[in-house]
Scaffold this active site. Structure first.
Site, mmCIF file in Angstrom:
data_model
loop_
_atom_site.group_PDB
_atom_site.id
_atom_site.type_symbol
_atom_site.label_atom_id
_atom_site.label_comp_id
_atom_site.label_asym_id
_atom_site.label_seq_id
_atom_site.Cartn_x
_atom_site.Cartn_y
_atom_site.Cartn_z
ATOM 1 N N GLY A 15 0.812 -1.217 0.000
ATOM 2 C CA GLY A 15 0.000 0.000 0.000
ATOM 3 C C GLY A 15 0.846 1.268 0.000
ATOM 4 C CG PHE A 85 1.624 -0.300 6.957
ATOM 5 C CD1 PHE A 85 1.608 1.021 7.373
ATOM 6 C CD2 PHE A 85 2.855 -0.937 6.816
ATOM 7 C CE1 PHE A 85 2.787 1.698 7.651
ATOM 8 C CE2 PHE A 85 4.037 -0.273 7.081
ATOM 9 C CZ PHE A 85 4.009 1.046 7.499
ATOM 10 C CE LYS A 89 -6.109 4.478 2.006
ATOM 11 N NZ LYS A 89 -4.930 5.236 1.627
ATOM 12 C CB SER A 129 -5.992 7.210 12.108
ATOM 13 O OG SER A 129 -6.573 8.378 11.601
ATOM 14 C CE1 TYR A 153 -9.125 3.515 9.045
ATOM 15 C CE2 TYR A 153 -9.359 5.844 9.604
ATOM 16 C CZ TYR A 153 -8.552 4.765 9.256
ATOM 17 O OH TYR A 153 -7.200 4.935 9.140
ATOM 18 C CE LYS A 157 -6.523 2.242 11.238
ATOM 19 N NZ LYS A 157 -5.505 1.239 10.887
HETATM 20 P P1 NAD Z 1 -3.453 1.385 1.650
HETATM 21 O O1 NAD Z 1 -4.852 0.962 1.407
HETATM 22 O O2 NAD Z 1 -2.690 2.002 0.541
HETATM 23 O O3 NAD Z 1 -2.610 0.153 2.230
HETATM 24 C C1 NAD Z 1 -3.196 -0.893 2.966
HETATM 25 C C2 NAD Z 1 -2.679 -2.200 2.404
HETATM 26 O O4 NAD Z 1 -3.214 -3.282 3.152
HETATM 27 C C3 NAD Z 1 -3.085 -2.425 0.946
HETATM 28 O O5 NAD Z 1 -1.968 -2.853 0.214
HETATM 29 C C4 NAD Z 1 -4.152 -3.528 1.028
HETATM 30 O O6 NAD Z 1 -4.175 -4.311 -0.131
HETATM 31 C C5 NAD Z 1 -3.683 -4.275 2.261
HETATM 32 N N1 NAD Z 1 -4.747 -5.005 2.979
HETATM 33 C C6 NAD Z 1 -5.938 -4.516 3.374
HETATM 34 N N2 NAD Z 1 -6.622 -5.473 4.034
HETATM 35 C C7 NAD Z 1 -5.821 -6.559 4.083
HETATM 36 C C8 NAD Z 1 -5.961 -7.858 4.647
HETATM 37 N N3 NAD Z 1 -7.082 -8.226 5.289
HETATM 38 N N4 NAD Z 1 -4.934 -8.728 4.533
HETATM 39 C C9 NAD Z 1 -3.805 -8.383 3.873
HETATM 40 N N5 NAD Z 1 -3.633 -7.176 3.305
HETATM 41 C C10 NAD Z 1 -4.621 -6.274 3.406
HETATM 42 O O7 NAD Z 1 -3.486 2.369 2.910
HETATM 43 P P2 NAD Z 1 -2.350 3.316 3.479
HETATM 44 O O8 NAD Z 1 -2.739 4.722 3.203
HETATM 45 O O9 NAD Z 1 -1.008 2.849 3.097
HETATM 46 O O10 NAD Z 1 -2.606 3.083 5.041
HETATM 47 C C11 NAD Z 1 -1.885 2.103 5.768
HETATM 48 C C12 NAD Z 1 -2.436 2.046 7.183
HETATM 49 O O11 NAD Z 1 -2.333 3.331 7.780
HETATM 50 C C13 NAD Z 1 -3.904 1.642 7.279
HETATM 51 O O12 NAD Z 1 -4.068 0.805 8.407
HETATM 52 C C14 NAD Z 1 -4.614 2.958 7.497
HETATM 53 O O13 NAD Z 1 -5.812 2.800 8.222
HETATM 54 C C15 NAD Z 1 -3.584 3.731 8.306
HETATM 55 N N6 NAD Z 1 -3.723 5.197 8.156
HETATM 56 C C16 NAD Z 1 -3.679 5.743 6.915
HETATM 57 C C17 NAD Z 1 -3.828 7.116 6.774
HETATM 58 C C18 NAD Z 1 -3.832 7.751 5.400
HETATM 59 O O14 NAD Z 1 -4.295 8.898 5.292
HETATM 60 N N7 NAD Z 1 -3.331 7.133 4.352
HETATM 61 C C19 NAD Z 1 -4.008 7.928 7.905
HETATM 62 C C20 NAD Z 1 -4.026 7.326 9.167
HETATM 63 C C21 NAD Z 1 -3.882 5.943 9.276
HETATM 64 C C1 UD1 Z 2 -9.700 12.022 6.466
HETATM 65 C C2 UD1 Z 2 -10.539 11.106 7.327
HETATM 66 C C3 UD1 Z 2 -9.779 10.794 8.602
HETATM 67 C C4 UD1 Z 2 -8.397 10.214 8.288
HETATM 68 C C5 UD1 Z 2 -7.649 11.228 7.412
HETATM 69 C C6 UD1 Z 2 -6.286 10.732 7.004
HETATM 70 C C7 UD1 Z 2 -12.843 11.769 6.742
HETATM 71 C C8 UD1 Z 2 -14.118 12.385 7.236
HETATM 72 N N1 UD1 Z 2 -11.815 11.763 7.622
HETATM 73 O O1 UD1 Z 2 -9.599 13.183 7.185
HETATM 74 O O2 UD1 Z 2 -10.508 9.866 9.380
HETATM 75 O O3 UD1 Z 2 -7.673 9.982 9.480
HETATM 76 O O4 UD1 Z 2 -8.426 11.455 6.227
HETATM 77 O O5 UD1 Z 2 -6.448 9.674 6.124
HETATM 78 O O6 UD1 Z 2 -12.768 11.249 5.644
HETATM 79 N N2 UD1 Z 2 -11.390 18.239 1.166
HETATM 80 C C9 UD1 Z 2 -11.937 18.988 0.154
HETATM 81 N N3 UD1 Z 2 -12.222 18.362 -1.026
HETATM 82 C C10 UD1 Z 2 -11.987 17.034 -1.239
HETATM 83 C C11 UD1 Z 2 -11.415 16.279 -0.187
HETATM 84 C C12 UD1 Z 2 -11.134 16.915 1.000
HETATM 85 O O7 UD1 Z 2 -12.162 20.186 0.305
HETATM 86 O O8 UD1 Z 2 -12.296 16.527 -2.330
HETATM 87 C C13 UD1 Z 2 -11.040 18.912 2.419
HETATM 88 C C14 UD1 Z 2 -11.704 18.335 3.664
HETATM 89 O O9 UD1 Z 2 -12.939 18.939 3.885
HETATM 90 C C15 UD1 Z 2 -10.656 18.659 4.741
HETATM 91 C C16 UD1 Z 2 -9.313 18.595 3.988
HETATM 92 O O10 UD1 Z 2 -9.646 18.750 2.604
HETATM 93 O O11 UD1 Z 2 -10.834 19.949 5.222
HETATM 94 C C17 UD1 Z 2 -8.575 17.291 4.172
HETATM 95 O O12 UD1 Z 2 -9.427 16.220 3.846
HETATM 96 P P1 UD1 Z 2 -8.896 14.696 3.786
HETATM 97 O O13 UD1 Z 2 -7.709 14.637 2.921
HETATM 98 O O14 UD1 Z 2 -10.061 13.836 3.439
HETATM 99 O O15 UD1 Z 2 -8.397 14.405 5.270
HETATM 100 P P2 UD1 Z 2 -9.156 14.561 6.684
HETATM 101 O O16 UD1 Z 2 -10.403 15.349 6.570
HETATM 102 O O17 UD1 Z 2 -8.163 15.043 7.659
#
Ligand code: NAD
Ligand code: UD1
Length: 348
Positions: A15, A85, A89, A129, A153, A157
């Site tokens: 991911g 990871f 999400k 998160s 979600y 977490k």
């Molecule tokens: P992502 O979706 O790109 O990566 C997740 C990976 O896990 C993917 O490759 C998916 O195929 C794999 N996966 C999902 N379910 C699975 C399962 N049951 N078994 C095996 N593999 C599985 O997401 P990411 O953005 O890289 O996020 C990674 C982690 O960080 C997640 O747990 C997410 O909740 C957390 N997180 C992400 C963000 C963000 O904004 N990207 C923010 C806060 C927390």
């Molecule tokens: C989202 C998730 C949060 C997660 C975080 C990081 C929601 C409600 N919350 O939050 O749980 O931890 O991502 O992955 O989805 N925005 C726009 N236009 C868009 C998309 C977003 O204006 O098309 C704005 C949103 O209103 C916000 C900011 O951009 O003010 C950031 O949005 P986003 O990237 O989705 O992150 P979070 O809101 O922080």
């Protein structure tokens, strides 16, 4: 390249954050063993990480809910730790499919912990998160802020955080690092790996990037009447390479010190939606058309981290600013307009 420090199971390693962390792990001398079911990623990501590190990485296709497979993988490769990871999400989807979210995120983590126990692996790094804080009562957010997620979600977490704290305190030897990410953006400078969301992006940066590359006509700015300097939502965007490096620091802290910890991973600086639009315009040299839309349900005005504890515990702080975040995100998107599915150009 550093000497081999040991092997680490990286679930969800294909991911967005996982692939960058695999790269950082190899750079620091660790060997990632990747387990992924590709429900939200492509094996191409790992192929590309392997190319970047000039080494074939071990990739196991499978699900974290397959406890036997997890145990076998941990034992076969003598893993010393797990970076977890894998999970689902998307906040909106979690309202529609809570059973799927609890299944993948909570039961999946439970399955992995069972496998670790059977394989006597005791170090666990968990992708939590900032969403666990819910509506901020004070800013910046410190780790002792009350936890009150507002969506399924976030509840999953928090459930895993609680599970980890309970197991860590039970005296069975589990050490865990709970990492609360703020808003990861950007990409590796190579432009070979990056964020490749399926369908319409839920998050701001991938949406802006797809507008810039011509895949979407305009950005919808979701609300311009928040109590922020320009009325649009403020968030703590963090470069994914900084985030990846923090995982290496967390792993090394677990190895060198007893005990468990929970830290925010953010920069401490908030940027508005319009700040990010301007930053991206500067990076790509194009205008990003946008329209003001209504607020998104569940959004808050501002959220940003107090990153001080991460610096104290890990000796880590984010070093890349908004210019690098936008530049690297744009360079990845423009080199891979359709993400990992970009067809390879064939010579005429
Ligand atoms: P992502 O979706 O790109 O990566 C997740 C990976 O896990 C993917 O490759 C998916 O195929 C794999 N996966 C999902 N379910 C699975 C399962 N049951 N078994 C095996 N593999 C599985 O997401 P990411 O953005 O890289 O996020 C990674 C982690 O960080 C997640 O747990 C997410 O909740 C957390 N997180 C992400 C963000 C963000 O904004 N990207 C923010 C806060 C927390
Ligand atoms: C989202 C998730 C949060 C997660 C975080 C990081 C929601 C409600 N919350 O939050 O749980 O931890 O991502 O992955 O989805 N925005 C726009 N236009 C868009 C998309 C977003 O204006 O098309 C704005 C949103 O209103 C916000 C900011 O951009 O003010 C950031 O949005 P986003 O990237 O989705 O992150 P979070 O809101 O922080």
């Amino acid at each position: 390249m550093n000497a081999d420090k040991g092997r680490v199971l990286v679930t969800g390693g294909a991911g967005f954050i996982g692939s960058h962390t695999c790269l950082a792990l190899v750079g620091a001398g660790w060997t990632p063993i990747i387990l992924d079911n590709f429900c939200n990623s492509s094996p191409t990501a790992i192929k590309r990480v392997s190319e970047l590190v000039q080494r074939e990485l071990v990739l196991v296709e499978g699900d974290i809910r397959d406890t036997d497979l997890c145990e076998k993988t941990l034992k076969d490769h003598s893993c010393e730790a797990v970076i977890h990871f894998a999970g689902l999400k998307a906040v909106g989807e979690s309202h529609e499919k809570p059973l799927d979210y609890y299944d993948a995120n909570v039961l999946g983590s439970h399955s992995l912990l069972r496998a670790m126990s059977a394989a006597s692996v005791n170090r666990f790094i968990f992708s939590s998160s900032a969403t666990v804080y819910g509506v901020p009562q004070s800013l910046p957010l410190t780790e002792d802020h009350p936890l009150a997620p507002t969506n399924p979600y976030g509840q999953t977490k928090l459930a895993v955080e609680n599970l980890l704290r309970d197991v860590a305190q039970s005296g069975q030897g589990l050490q865990c690092a709970i990492l609360r990410y703020f808003n990861p953006v950007g990409a590796d400078v190579s432009t070979r790996i990056g964020e490749d969301p399926r369908g319409i992006p839920n998050n701001l940066m991938p949406y802006i990037a797809q507008v810039a590359v011509g895949r979407r006509p305009h950005l919808n700015v979701m609300g311009n009447d928040y109590d922020t300097p320009d009325g649009t939502g403020v968030r703590d965007y963090i470069h994914v390479v900084d985030l990846a490096e923090a995982h290496v620091k967390a792993l090394e802290r677990l190895v060198s010190h007893d005990g468990s910890f929970t830290v925010n991973l953010g920069t401490g600086t908030g940027y508005s939606v319009l700040d990010m639009v301007r930053g991206f315009e500067k990076a790509c040299g194009k205008t990003i058309p946008y329209e003001i839309a209504k607020r998104r349900a569940g959004d808050v005005a501002s959220m940003y981290a107090d990153p001080a504890l991460a610096e104290t515990l890990l000796g880590w702080r984010a070093s890349r600013g908004i210019d690098e975040m936008c530049r690297d995100h744009w360079n990845w998107q423009s080199a891979n307009p359709n993400g990992y599915d970009t067809p390879v150009e064939t010579p005429a």
